[in-house]
Design a protein around this motif. Structure first.
Motif, mmCIF file in Angstrom:
data_model
loop_
_atom_site.group_PDB
_atom_site.id
_atom_site.type_symbol
_atom_site.label_atom_id
_atom_site.label_comp_id
_atom_site.label_asym_id
_atom_site.label_seq_id
_atom_site.Cartn_x
_atom_site.Cartn_y
_atom_site.Cartn_z
ATOM 1 N N GLY A 69 0.892 -1.389 0.101
ATOM 2 C CA GLY A 69 -0.046 0.153 0.107
ATOM 3 C C GLY A 69 0.957 1.279 -0.009
ATOM 4 N N THR A 70 0.604 2.319 0.875
ATOM 5 C CA THR A 70 1.269 3.428 0.876
ATOM 6 C C THR A 70 2.658 3.195 1.788
ATOM 7 O OG1 THR A 70 0.155 4.272 2.833
ATOM 8 C CG2 THR A 70 -0.835 4.896 0.584
ATOM 9 N N GLY A 71 2.471 2.398 2.775
ATOM 10 C CA GLY A 71 3.793 2.391 3.605
ATOM 11 C C GLY A 71 4.870 1.504 3.216
ATOM 12 N N ALA A 72 6.103 1.949 3.566
ATOM 13 C CA ALA A 72 7.294 1.298 3.198
ATOM 14 C C ALA A 72 7.414 0.019 4.471
ATOM 15 C CB ALA A 72 8.483 2.174 3.057
ATOM 16 N N ALA A 92 12.484 6.503 -0.814
ATOM 17 C CA ALA A 92 11.300 6.270 -1.856
ATOM 18 C C ALA A 92 9.876 6.257 -1.113
ATOM 19 C CB ALA A 92 11.304 4.792 -2.171
ATOM 20 N N VAL A 93 8.880 6.815 -1.829
ATOM 21 C CA VAL A 93 7.565 6.987 -1.702
ATOM 22 C C VAL A 93 6.545 6.467 -2.376
ATOM 23 C CG1 VAL A 93 8.087 9.328 -0.425
ATOM 24 C CG2 VAL A 93 7.288 9.279 -2.706
ATOM 25 N N ARG A 94 5.513 6.302 -1.808
ATOM 26 C CA ARG A 94 4.188 5.810 -2.555
ATOM 27 C C ARG A 94 3.116 6.572 -2.082
ATOM 28 N NH1 ARG A 94 2.087 -0.477 -3.317
ATOM 29 N NH2 ARG A 94 1.356 -0.242 -5.149
ATOM 30 N N VAL A 117 1.751 4.959 -7.743
ATOM 31 C CA VAL A 117 2.820 5.178 -8.183
ATOM 32 C C VAL A 117 3.932 5.372 -7.164
ATOM 33 C CG1 VAL A 117 3.962 7.121 -9.592
ATOM 34 C CG2 VAL A 117 1.854 6.236 -10.300
ATOM 35 N N SER A 118 5.207 5.013 -7.520
ATOM 36 C CA SER A 118 5.978 5.305 -6.352
ATOM 37 C C SER A 118 7.345 5.855 -7.179
ATOM 38 C CB SER A 118 6.613 3.897 -6.061
ATOM 39 O OG SER A 118 7.631 4.079 -5.163
ATOM 40 N N THR A 119 8.101 6.826 -6.472
ATOM 41 C CA THR A 119 9.316 7.386 -6.645
ATOM 42 C C THR A 119 10.487 7.121 -5.937
ATOM 43 O OG1 THR A 119 7.658 9.503 -7.544
ATOM 44 C CG2 THR A 119 10.110 9.715 -7.460
ATOM 45 N N LEU A 120 11.553 6.688 -6.419
ATOM 46 C CA LEU A 120 12.659 6.633 -5.704
ATOM 47 C C LEU A 120 13.572 7.880 -5.979
ATOM 48 C CD1 LEU A 120 14.844 4.373 -4.408
ATOM 49 C CD2 LEU A 120 15.511 3.909 -6.451
#
Lengths: 111, 116
Positions: free
Chosen positions: B51-54, B67-69, B74-77
């Protein structure tokens, strides 16, 4: 760190021959997967074998798994030039979700 | 789209610069992974999102990597103060469900990062 080791590192065969690649790993696994990679880019999933399975087939692919020896093999029968690629084994540990890959076997199939 | 997409396909930057690499997973896949592949090696795990959490960022090499989501898709490193050793192909993968240890991971084509 890499979990698995493929053997051989490189393999060159002629079209029509069979190609066998081996993979050894170090820790207990939930499943083992084989992937193919062309030109160092995206990986394509080929086949997954679970820890309680010993053999699995998919088209021209045959995968075996020996958990007592912590090893697996991938057999490609009647190889084609289009099979030229790098092949990786990858394992899921019992507690993990990340895949642990080996260094791969580079397969060259010549017409 | 039908598969995992990544942009850009190639990124050349200078040492010390900041870069962002984007991954668009298969629609409906809740699990997303980032891997890094150096020349002649297999992919190495960086980070896993559920989901949204790492859920696991143990593979990130140092605090220059993040990194985020934010919306669970969509995710961005993000890599700060890039170093030449960061040069590699960065691969993103996604899988369908929470049973991540048994799911097939589908990989994108990767972003080849070159740090000069």
């Amino acid at each position: 760190s890499q979990q698995g080791e493929e053997d051989p590192q490189a393999l060159s065969i002629q079209e029509g021959e069979n190609a066998t690649m081996n993979c050894s790993y170090k820790t207990s696994i939930n499943n083992l997967q084989w992937y193919r990679q062309n030109s160092g880019r995206g990986l394509v999933h080929l086949i997954l074998i679970r820890s309680n399975e010993r053999e699995k087939h998919s088209g021209r692919l045959r995968v075996t798994l020996d958990t007592s020896k912590k090893s697996s093999s991938l057999l490609i029968t009647a190889s084609r030039a289009a099979d030229t690629a790098s092949y990786f084994c990858a394992t899921h540990s019992n507690s993990g979700y990340a895949l642990n890959f080996g260094k791969g076997t580079s397969l060259l199939v010549t017409p | 789209g039908a598969g995992v997409s990544q942009t850009p396909s190639n990124k050349v930057t200078e040492k010390g610069k900041y870069v962002e690499l984007r991954c668009d997973p298969i629609s409906g896949h809740t699990a997303l992974y980032w891997y890094r592949q150096s020349l002649g090696q297999g992919p190495e795990f960086l980070i896993y999102f559920q989901g949204t959490g790492a859920a696991d960022d143990s593979g990130l090499p140092n605090d220059r990597f993040f990194a985020v989501r934010p919306e669970g898709s969509v995710s961005t490193l993000k890599i700060q103060r890039t170093e030449r050793g960061d040069s590699a192909v960065y691969l993103c993968a996604s899988s369908l469900s929470r049973l991540a240890s048994t799911d097939t991971q589908y990989f994108g084509p990767g972003t080849r990062l070159t740090v000069l």
